[in-house]
Every structure is written in structure tokens, then in C-alpha cells.
Enzyme design. Structure first.
Site, PDB file in Angstrom:
ATOM      1  N   ASP A   1      -1.510  -0.979   6.066  1.00 40.95           N
ATOM      2  CA  ASP A   1      -1.845  -0.553   6.859  1.00 40.95           C
ATOM      3  C   ASP A   1      -3.003  -0.460   7.263  1.00 40.95           C
ATOM      4  O   ASP A   1      -3.866   0.230   9.003  1.00 40.95           O
ATOM      5  CB  ASP A   1      -0.968   0.591   7.450  1.00 40.95           C
ATOM      6  CG  ASP A   1      -1.867   1.963   6.745  1.00 40.95           C
ATOM      7  OD1 ASP A   1      -1.833   1.473   5.631  1.00 40.95           O
ATOM      8  OD2 ASP A   1      -2.352   2.478   7.260  1.00 40.95           O
TER       9      ASP A   1
ATOM     10  N   ASP B   1       0.412  -1.018   0.038  1.00 36.93           N
ATOM     11  CA  ASP B   1       0.201   0.038  -0.054  1.00 36.93           C
ATOM     12  C   ASP B   1       1.111   1.046  -0.175  1.00 36.93           C
ATOM     13  O   ASP B   1       2.221   1.236   0.123  1.00 36.93           O
ATOM     14  CB  ASP B   1      -0.802  -0.323   1.258  1.00 36.93           C
ATOM     15  CG  ASP B   1      -1.552   0.863   1.580  1.00 36.93           C
ATOM     16  OD1 ASP B   1      -2.153   1.548   0.347  1.00 36.93           O
ATOM     17  OD2 ASP B   1      -1.975   1.624   2.639  1.00 36.93           O
TER      18      ASP B   1
ATOM     19  N   ASP C   1       0.142   5.237   1.447  1.00 35.63           N
ATOM     20  CA  ASP C   1      -0.168   5.983   1.906  1.00 35.63           C
ATOM     21  C   ASP C   1      -0.413   4.822   3.379  1.00 35.63           C
ATOM     22  O   ASP C   1      -1.274   4.101   3.525  1.00 35.63           O
ATOM     23  CB  ASP C   1      -1.791   6.753   1.995  1.00 35.63           C
ATOM     24  CG  ASP C   1      -1.937   7.927   0.737  1.00 35.63           C
ATOM     25  OD1 ASP C   1      -1.608   8.791   0.654  1.00 35.63           O
ATOM     26  OD2 ASP C   1      -2.382   7.286  -0.688  1.00 35.63           O
TER      27      ASP C   1
END
Length: 232
Positions: A178, A17, A19
Site C-alpha cells: 500500500d 506487506d 500494515d
């Protein structure tokens, strides 16, 4: 700090991922949200308030920001979403930086022969612009955004993960993220998943259901090695 090794990569492909995983984009995203909120006469949110809103794409983030400050209808949200995107594109890498030891971990994996990929819910054009601004684009074999696979096919759909596998030539793979969107997408595609405890968490990291958790990028390669060594 991660040490580069001559041993083979534990996985052929490692996807990330963007961000809250590779990059701390919270300052620039919060500024864009607050620009949109200000245009609607709403109070500003702190970076810490915006962090849990990140992960599902810009419209989802803004919808949560508007909900936190009084709500809005779809037409207003559409208008503010465009304002947010325009502002963010013009201020995309003012505060954004890679997390500590990210570059060393990427160098280590690349030296071992891993193919690296980004799969994000950020629009692909913005993801490419951001990675370019930070001189990171060449590190990745493919970059897939939230709009790459068409409407309704962003994470937690596994479709962008399958596309990552196809573009990277297939093989064993793991995914690092996250958010619940990341972990669900990776697991739905049958990949082992790693959650970053330092990211933009919407809930306690242990509740994401990842196969492993890292507290920093110095732990990434050893964690990948442990996952690769697990019995099938």
C-alpha cells in the site's frame, strides 16, 4: 467474496506487506505514537493523521509524528522510539484486524498451491508477535521484517524481496502493498506489483506506479490472474 478455485495459482509466490495491506493496524499504531507524544508533552494525533506516517518503520513514523507536533532532536527521538516500541508490543492487537476478505483470498491462493509471504518494514519480532496474536502465522511460508536483512536493507530496498524469493524456493512471484516503499521494492526486484487503495496511503494510489490497483481483497486473485497472463 473470493471463491476458492481448483485452478493453479497465477504465481508461485505472492508476497504481502503487513500494515495497511493485510491488516488495519492504524488504531494500535496511533495509540503507540500518541503514548510517545504524550511523554514528550505533545498533543495527540488522530488515527487519520497517523495513517500516512505508517510504512517506513516505527522510527520513521514517530519522526513524522514529532515533526507534526514541533520536531525533536535525534537523542529525543531515540528515547521516544523505545517508549513507542515497548508500548506497542504490550498493546499489539487491541484494535488490529485483517481487512475484509483477506482470509478468503489467502485460503484461495494456498489451495491453488501458492506460497505466501509477509515482507514488512515492521521489526520482524513485532510482525511475528502480531501475526501470532491473530492466529495467522501458519498461513505464511516466510515472514521478513524491516530488520531481518540488517540496517539499511528494509523496503524500498529490493533485498527483502529477494530474500522472500529465496526462502520460498523461487519461481514466479508478485508483491502486494500500500506504500511507495512496497511498490518500489517490488519493482526493483523485477516483480509485478499490486497497490491497495484502502491502505495507509501517503499519496494518491495511482501515483505509486503499481502494475495494478485493488479496492478490496475480492479483487486480488482475478487481478493476479490478469497480471500473470500479460505478455512477457
Amino acid at each position: 467474496m473470493t471463491q476458492i478455485s481448483s485452478r493453479p495459482s497465477p504465481f508461485d509466490i505472492v508476497g504481502f506487506d503487513l500494515d495497511g495491506t493485510l491488516l488495519d493496524t492504524s488504531g494500535d499504531l496511533a495509540a503507540a505514537v500518541n503514548h510517545a507524544l504524550a511523554s514528550a508533552g505533545r498533543p495527540a494525533l488522530t488515527v487519520d493523521q497517523v495513517k500516512p506516517m505508517i510504512g517506513g518503520g516505527a522510527r520513521h513514523m514517530l519522526a513524522q509524528g514529532m515533526a507534526a507536533t514541533g520536531g525533536c532532536d535525534d537523542a529525543t527521538l531515540d528515547r521516544l522510539h523505545r517508549l513507542l516500541l515497548d508500548y506497542y508490543e504490550s498493546h499489539i492487537a487491541i484494535l488490529t484486524r485483517p481487512y475484509p476478505h483477506v482470509l478468503a483470498a489467502l485460503d484461495d491462493l494456498a489451495a491453488r498451491g501458492a506460497r505466501l509471504a509477509v515482507v514488512t518494514n515492521k521489526l520482524e519480532g513485532l510482525a511475528r508477535k502480531l501475526l501470532g496474536a491473530l492466529d495467522l502465522t501458519a498461513r505464511f511460508d516466510c515472514i521478513i521484517g524491516g530488520d531481518t536483512m540488517g540496517p539499511g536493507n528494509a523496503k524500498p530496498s529490493p533485498k527483502p524481496i529477494y530474500e522472500m524469493l529465496a526462502r520460498c524456493g523461487g519461481g514466479t512471484a508478485a508483491f502486494v502493498g500500500d506504500s511507495i516503499f512496497d511498490i518500489r521494492a517490488g519493482r526493483a526486484a523485477g516483480l509485478p506489483t499490486i497497490a491497495c487503495s484502502f491502505g495507509f496511503l501517503m499519496q494518491p494510489v495511482a501515483e505509486l506506479g503499481a502494475d495494478a490497483i485493488i479496492d478490496g481483497y475480492g479483487e486480488l486473485v482475478p487481478t493476479l490472474e490478469r497480471l500473470a497472463a500479460r505478455p512477457a
